[in-house]
Design a protein around this motif. Sequence first.
Motif, mmCIF file in Angstrom:
data_model
loop_
_atom_site.group_PDB
_atom_site.id
_atom_site.type_symbol
_atom_site.label_atom_id
_atom_site.label_comp_id
_atom_site.label_asym_id
_atom_site.label_seq_id
_atom_site.Cartn_x
_atom_site.Cartn_y
_atom_site.Cartn_z
ATOM 1 N N LEU A 239 0.816 -1.206 0.000
ATOM 2 C CA LEU A 239 0.000 0.000 0.000
ATOM 3 C C LEU A 239 0.858 1.268 0.000
ATOM 4 N N LEU A 240 2.000 1.222 0.682
ATOM 5 C CA LEU A 240 2.780 2.441 0.921
ATOM 6 C C LEU A 240 3.984 2.602 -0.003
ATOM 7 N N THR A 241 4.025 1.827 -1.072
ATOM 8 C CA THR A 241 5.134 1.950 -2.022
ATOM 9 C C THR A 241 5.269 3.388 -2.504
ATOM 10 N N GLY A 242 6.500 3.917 -2.441
ATOM 11 C CA GLY A 242 6.768 5.276 -2.890
ATOM 12 C C GLY A 242 6.643 6.335 -1.819
ATOM 13 N N LEU A 243 6.084 5.963 -0.656
ATOM 14 C CA LEU A 243 5.907 6.933 0.426
ATOM 15 C C LEU A 243 6.941 6.787 1.532
ATOM 16 N N VAL B 6 7.478 -13.177 3.369
ATOM 17 C CA VAL B 6 6.653 -12.202 4.089
ATOM 18 C C VAL B 6 6.830 -10.836 3.428
ATOM 19 N N PRO B 7 5.750 -10.231 2.922
ATOM 20 C CA PRO B 7 5.874 -8.922 2.276
ATOM 21 C C PRO B 7 6.420 -7.870 3.239
ATOM 22 N N GLY B 8 7.302 -7.022 2.748
ATOM 23 C CA GLY B 8 7.889 -5.995 3.586
ATOM 24 C C GLY B 8 8.482 -4.884 2.753
ATOM 25 N N CYS C 204 21.685 2.658 2.679
ATOM 26 C CA CYS C 204 22.506 1.963 3.679
ATOM 27 C C CYS C 204 22.273 0.458 3.669
ATOM 28 N N GLY C 205 21.065 0.019 3.244
ATOM 29 C CA GLY C 205 20.767 -1.407 3.201
ATOM 30 C C GLY C 205 20.622 -2.049 4.566
ATOM 31 N N LYS C 206 20.351 -1.248 5.601
ATOM 32 C CA LYS C 206 20.347 -1.780 6.965
ATOM 33 C C LYS C 206 18.988 -1.662 7.657
ATOM 34 N N LEU C 207 17.918 -1.426 6.900
ATOM 35 C CA LEU C 207 16.621 -1.244 7.562
ATOM 36 C C LEU C 207 15.539 -1.961 6.781
ATOM 37 N N SER C 208 14.635 -2.598 7.500
ATOM 38 C CA SER C 208 13.482 -3.240 6.874
ATOM 39 C C SER C 208 12.325 -3.250 7.857
ATOM 40 N N ILE C 209 11.115 -3.444 7.349
ATOM 41 C CA ILE C 209 9.933 -3.511 8.206
ATOM 42 C C ILE C 209 8.886 -4.355 7.507
ATOM 43 N N VAL C 210 8.146 -5.149 8.263
ATOM 44 C CA VAL C 210 7.081 -5.990 7.709
ATOM 45 C C VAL C 210 5.941 -5.093 7.240
ATOM 46 N N ALA C 211 5.361 -5.428 6.104
ATOM 47 C CA ALA C 211 4.394 -4.538 5.463
ATOM 48 C C ALA C 211 3.039 -4.480 6.163
ATOM 49 N N GLU C 212 2.471 -5.634 6.498
ATOM 50 C CA GLU C 212 1.065 -5.647 6.913
ATOM 51 C C GLU C 212 0.753 -4.776 8.126
ATOM 52 N N GLU D 144 -1.527 -1.237 7.921
ATOM 53 C CA GLU D 144 -2.772 -1.085 8.667
ATOM 54 C C GLU D 144 -2.692 0.077 9.651
ATOM 55 N N TYR D 145 -1.519 0.274 10.239
ATOM 56 C CA TYR D 145 -1.351 1.382 11.172
ATOM 57 C C TYR D 145 -1.541 2.728 10.457
ATOM 58 N N VAL D 146 -0.875 2.895 9.318
ATOM 59 C CA VAL D 146 -0.993 4.144 8.566
ATOM 60 C C VAL D 146 -2.421 4.325 8.056
ATOM 61 N N ARG D 147 -3.018 3.245 7.551
ATOM 62 C CA ARG D 147 -4.398 3.318 7.078
ATOM 63 C C ARG D 147 -5.341 3.784 8.184
#
Length: 468
Positions: free
Chosen positions: A276-280, A298-300, A312-320, A324-327
């Motif tokens: 949902l948040l691609t590009g933001l 797992v989508p992220g 940096c290549g050192k950060l990631s977060i699970v998408a779902e 939902e939080y932003v929504r």
Amino acid sequence: MKRPRSAAIYARISKDITGEQLGVQRQLQDCRELAREMDWTIGAEYTDNDRSAFNGKIRPQYRLLLEDLRSGLRDGLIIWHADRLHRSPVELEEFIDLCEDRAFAVATVRSGALDLTTASGRTIARIHGAIARGESERMGERMRRSNRQAAEQGRPATRGPRSYGYTRDGMTIVEAEAAVVRVLAERFLAGESIAALTRWLNDSEIPTATGGTVWWSASVRQLLRSARVSGQREYHGEIVAPGTWPTIITPEQTTRIRRTLDAPERKTLRTPSRYLLTGLLRCGRCDRPLISHPKHGVPGYDCRRDVGKGACGKLSIVAEPLDEYVRDLVLTALDGPELAAAMLRRSQPGTDADALAGKILADEDKLTGLAEDYAAGEITREQFKTATAILQKQITANRERLATLDGHGELARYLGQGEQLRDRWHASLSLDQRRAVIRSIVEAVTIHPATVGTSRFDPDRAEIRWRV
């Protein structure tokens, strides 16, 4: 060493358990004494209390210090020790580049002067940084071993915010909250959706663990999925031992809840909303865009070196949970009075936008008055419903006009429609339509690094920049 015109003092402590800032105050006192000895004029003091220089999270005062040094507002710096400033090679190199460019003096209480304009001075600083980095990594390893051992022994996790249903020590049940957890578990296992349960919590104004009254779907899912409420200890999402505290629901209920939440068909239905948040999204470490990318199925969202220059290549977060939080934040904002208030602040006195904003606030006051009159028996139910419908129609129309006048025409389509959009979110809105709703009010979301040792979703990682 050239005497600065207006120097800065910077102090930082990683952990402030008591909240009294004693460590920072001691650093400041020593730095002030050094300034007096060197006859330096101190223009400002910058302090980051309870902030680590190792975990990559933004240090607001440190970033402000860099801006002031870069602009020339400050032309000297005193720190207690070099490791108070950096424990990251990336940050150190950024600071060295700045020092070379602006040629300001750096002095420390414990390790003497640092001349970063010379090769030998930069080498010494890098050695200090490497030693500090190694100390932080060894400390992190010890903490992870200790946390794993505590989990396997069934001891409660007491770091971080208080767990809903239990007191701060994690050993005593808060009965009023436990009753809510039991109701949530029973209703979810009976077939109710997470969204419906979230609406019930908010409509009932049931307080959260922090005393707030706004619940998010991701938080409700996290609460239901937690092994803690069934008296089990988990570590990085894996149940590793029975706990030493009383249970609120049974382990069998937790097993059934997790099986339902993790069911493949449930994930398949939600796949389109995962990005949902691609590009933001922006990386909180390097400020580069995050890329939508599944990890272990797992989508992220990831910061990827192979995609973005300077990433940096050192950060990631699970998408779902993030989606939902932003929504939920966006849909709640669309129905709230804060948007009109924000537009009022942006509107110029005497303009059409100013007049419209005033009408909206006046009509909202009338709605409050109507509710009070109905409660006091001064008007009938039919009068209350008729007047409320008229006022709400006026408020919605004026919000749309205000959004258009204020340069937020796209936002006008969604004002006051949060609840309706929530009901249609998965049933009839396409991914493009959901993205349009989010982008109408959100300009960007910065994702900060996760706290070491924490696997669950942390809303504090998401810093939203609103368009209004």
